[in-house]
Scaffold this active site. Structure first.
Site, PDB file in Angstrom:
ATOM      1  N   PRO A  11      -9.521   4.076   0.385  1.00 58.55           N
ATOM      2  CG  PRO A  11     -11.203   5.695   0.549  1.00 58.55           C
ATOM      3  CD  PRO A  11     -10.646   4.486   1.243  1.00 58.55           C
ATOM      4  CB  ILE A  12      -5.838   6.859  -3.167  1.00 56.52           C
ATOM      5  CG1 ILE A  12      -6.312   6.504  -4.579  1.00 56.52           C
ATOM      6  CG2 ILE A  12      -5.125   5.676  -2.531  1.00 56.52           C
ATOM      7  CD1 ILE A  12      -5.159   6.339  -5.556  1.00 56.52           C
ATOM      8  CB  CYS A  27      -2.985  -4.832   5.954  1.00 55.33           C
ATOM      9  SG  CYS A  27      -1.465  -5.299   6.786  1.00 55.33           S
ATOM     10  NE  ARG A  86      -3.838   2.357   2.005  1.00 63.02           N
ATOM     11  CZ  ARG A  86      -4.640   2.712   1.024  1.00 63.02           C
ATOM     12  NH1 ARG A  86      -4.771   1.919  -0.023  1.00 63.02           N
ATOM     13  NH2 ARG A  86      -5.306   3.847   1.048  1.00 63.02           N
TER      14      ARG A  86
END
EC number: 2.5.1.7
Length: 417
Positions: free
Chosen positions: A124-125, A118, A94
């Site tokens: 969200p980005i 994980c 991530r």
């Protein structure tokens, strides 16, 4: 795949050295991309799989990396030209999204495969994208990759809709090499946010306010290599504090910043565990006799979500009822089913776990479903009666250096098979 075997019931005694902070290192290492001159020497880096993963990613982009020791890396990014990060390492981790801010800042373009990490729910980005677009970048998500381009980045005011560590750091990276002033509001205050800002400033950035509600960035034209030491890992420290409380004994945890541990320390003291601060160490004394407590995870300086799962394990043998509310991440109770195999009495309702303490846990074959769940299962094995085998150790290796050796030095019976 390897596994850990633990024979529980031993109290813990001695001293343990805490490594550099995973959450800081996985942002600082990508940020070295932004140094167009000189070499970055990063000290106190944790010897964990996530760091090794970033090393491989940076190598693939053209960085020259020399490992001087288990904790010191030299990174030369001066000749890097590649801005497309598309390897399996990128996809599985991530924190690889920090490559976007670093590459966008220096090269004004990047293509980065959407990251993993994980499996703990929707992460969200969107706030990252909002920040990049506000700085003047065009952002597309295409075929599983984030593509960002900008003719130039212009400083602006950005208010994050939610407090996000990742977005705060990523947008701060890009803003460092933007033109003019950027003001970031409703930002994360975690210690590793401050550490990344301090690292960038050591390279020549002009960042003020990290650790407060507002970060102000005055763009600079270039960044240069520097020597920098990563802060101690508050989550690793918290894990050993909780393990000592659970097993009983007396352990001094060295190389920590006690202020970063205040929410954990306060909760342990509330439960009846002795915690003594000594400069750059804390000593935990426990007779294994403590009462339950209510926990709500919150952004720093609140109780850290990364310690929720280890703390939940401690609460399984506390006197009375405890209520744990996970307000940061959904799906962060995957360790509960594993604890139930060992005799824990836990009921999950949405983002809340209701834990009624039991006299003891008993050994079982369990699995680490993610990094911090893995730490929780190690603690469960240490405090349980009998033998416990933990599968999925690769998750634990992502964030805990030499976990079996460190616990063995404290008197635990733990081996890797």
């Amino acid at each position: 795949m390897s596994k850990l075997k633990i024979t529980g019931g031993n109290p813990l005694f001695g001293k343990v050295e805490i490594s550099g902070a995973k959450n800081a290192a996985v942002a600082i290492l990508p940020a070295t991309i932004m140094a167009s001159k000189g070499v970055c020497t990063i000290e106190n880096t944790p010897n964990i799989e996530d760091v090794h993963c970033i090393e491989r990613i940076l190598n693939g982009l053209g960085c020259e990396i020399k490992r001087q020791s288990n904790s010191i890396l030299q990174i030369d990014s001066t000749n890097i030209t590649k801005t497309d990060a598309n390897t399996e390492d990128v996809r599985k981790m991530r924190a690889s999204y920090y490559l976007i801010g670093a590459l966008l800042g220096r090269f004004k373009k990047a293509r980065v495969e959407l990251p993993g990490g994980c499996p703990i729910g929707v992460r969200p980005i969107d706030q990252h994208i909002k920040g990049f677009e506000a700085l003047g970048a065009h952002v597309e998500i295409e075929h599983g990759a984030v593509i960002v381009k900008a003719d130039k980045l212009i400083g602006t005011n950005i208010f994050f809709d939610v407090v996000s560590v990742g977005a705060t750091i990523n947008v701060m990276l890009a803003a460092t090499l933007a033109e003019g002033n950027t003001v970031l509001e409703n930002v994360a205050k975690e210690p590793h946010v401050v550490d990344v800002a301090n690292f960038l400033n050591s390279m020549g950035a002009n960042i003020k306010g990290a650790g407060t509600d507002i970060i102000r960035v005055t763009g600079v034209k270039e960044l240069k290599g520097c020597t920098y030491s990563v802060i101690p890992d508050q989550i690793e420290a918290g894990t050993y504090m909780i393990a000592t409380a659970a097993c009983g004994g007396e352990v001094t945890i060295n190389n920590v910043i006690p202020k970063h541990l205040e929410s954990i320390t306060a909760k342990l003291i509330e439960m009846g565990v002795d915690v003594i601060e000594n400069g750059d160490s804390v000593t935990v004394k426990s007779k294994g006799n403590f009462k339950g407590a209510n926990i709500k995870t919150q952004p720093y300086p609140g109780f850290p979500t990364d310690v929720q799962q280890p703390m939940s394990t401690l609460l399984t043998i506390a006197k009375g009822r405890s209520i744990v509310n996970e307000s940061i991440w959904e799906s962060r109770f995957k360790h509960v089913d594993e604890l139930k195999k060992m005799g824990a009495n836990i009921k999950v309702e949405g983002r809340t776990a209701i834990i009624d303490g039991v006299p003891k846990l008993t050994g079982a074959i369990v699995k680490a479903t993610d990094l911090r769940a893995g730490a929780a299962m190690v603690i469960a094995g240490l405090l349980a009666e009998g033998d416990t085998e933990i599968l999925g150790v690769e998750h634990i290796d992502r964030g805990y250096p030499n976990i079996e050796n460190k616990f063995r030095s404290l008197g635990a019976t733990i081996v890797r098979l």
